[in-house]
Design an enzyme around this catalytic site. Structure first.
Site, PDB file in Angstrom:
ATOM      1  N   HIS A  69     -25.041  31.088   1.675  1.00 41.70           N
ATOM      2  CA  HIS A  69     -24.616  31.696   2.936  1.00 41.70           C
ATOM      3  C   HIS A  69     -25.432  31.150   4.116  1.00 41.70           C
ATOM      4  CE1 HIS A  69     -28.262  34.137   3.211  1.00 41.70           C
ATOM      5  NE2 HIS A  69     -28.136  34.347   1.915  1.00 41.70           N
ATOM      6  N   GLU A  88     -27.028  38.698  -4.739  1.00 40.53           N
ATOM      7  CA  GLU A  88     -28.425  38.303  -4.845  1.00 40.53           C
ATOM      8  C   GLU A  88     -29.181  39.288  -5.734  1.00 40.53           C
ATOM      9  OE1 GLU A  88     -30.648  36.302  -5.234  1.00 40.53           O
ATOM     10  OE2 GLU A  88     -31.064  35.485  -3.230  1.00 40.53           O
TER      11      GLU A  88
END
Length: 212
Positions: free
Chosen positions: A16, A92
């Site tokens: 990202h 994550e």
């Protein structure tokens, strides 16, 4: 090395874009706030789509459900004319009490925990976080679902440092300690090809040419 015939399934791995925490190197996992992209992160996400044209056609986009990944994936998928599929296994790691701290701050405040985490994939960060062994299990599961669903196609996988490094580590057959020896910058691209005989080939790592 000789690979089995047939078109491989190619995963293009996209970390990202930047959030406000990224330039400061702060732990930002799934156990703390869910930050959005910064202004620079949005610029990075826009830059990725143009670069992806060099990889040939992309057939699907699969993203972590965390906001920074969804925003990055949406910017890219929109330009590619694709929908974004969410995969919770690509989120994550949870860093527990380490969330929001820098590496140096964690080393100072939790030296024994940090040493254990760097030494063993079973160690739990921040007291209540998620071990790298746990991350590996769900990343493998997500990878296998993607490979089964899109055989012979190219899939953009938008995720975070720990899951993406894990995908590369598994493709290389490298030990867990190798996770700490890979650079994956914000909005970087890496590429892994998976063949019918179960072998994998890492074609590129941490490509940031589109950001220069």
């Amino acid at each position: 090395m000789t690979f089995a015939p047939g078109e491989p399934t190619t995963l293009i791995l996209l970390r990202h874009g930047e959030t406000a925490l990224t330039p400061e190197g702060r732990f930002s996992g799934s156990g703390g706030d869910d930050p959005m992209l910064s202004e620079n992160g949005r610029r990075q996400a826009d830059a990725v789509a143009g670069r992806l044209a060099e990889f040939g056609p992309v057939h699907a986009v699969v993203s972590s459900p965390l906001r920074r990944c969804q925003e990055t994936a949406a910017a890219t998928a929109g330009k590619l004319g694709l929908d974004v599929r969410l995969a919770s296994g690509l989120r994550e790691a949870d860093f527990g009490a380490w969330e929001g701290l820098t590496f140096a701050e964690v080393r100072e405040r939790y030296p024994d925990e940090m040493a254990a985490w760097l030494a063993s994939p079973t160690a739990v960060p921040g007291g209540t976080g998620e071990s790298l062994e746990s991350v590996t299990g769900r990343v493998e599961w997500s990878r296998d679902k993607i490979l089964a669903r899109f055989p012979g196609q190219t899939v953009l996988v938008v995720s975070h440092v720990a899951p993406l490094r894990t995908l590369v580590r598994l493709a290389l057959g490298a030990p867990p300690a190798s996770l700490f020896r890979m650079e994956m910058a914000a909005a970087s691209l890496s590429e892994v090809a998976y063949y019918e005989d179960g072998t994998a080939s890492v074609r590129s790592l941490n490509d940031t040419a589109h950001l220069r």
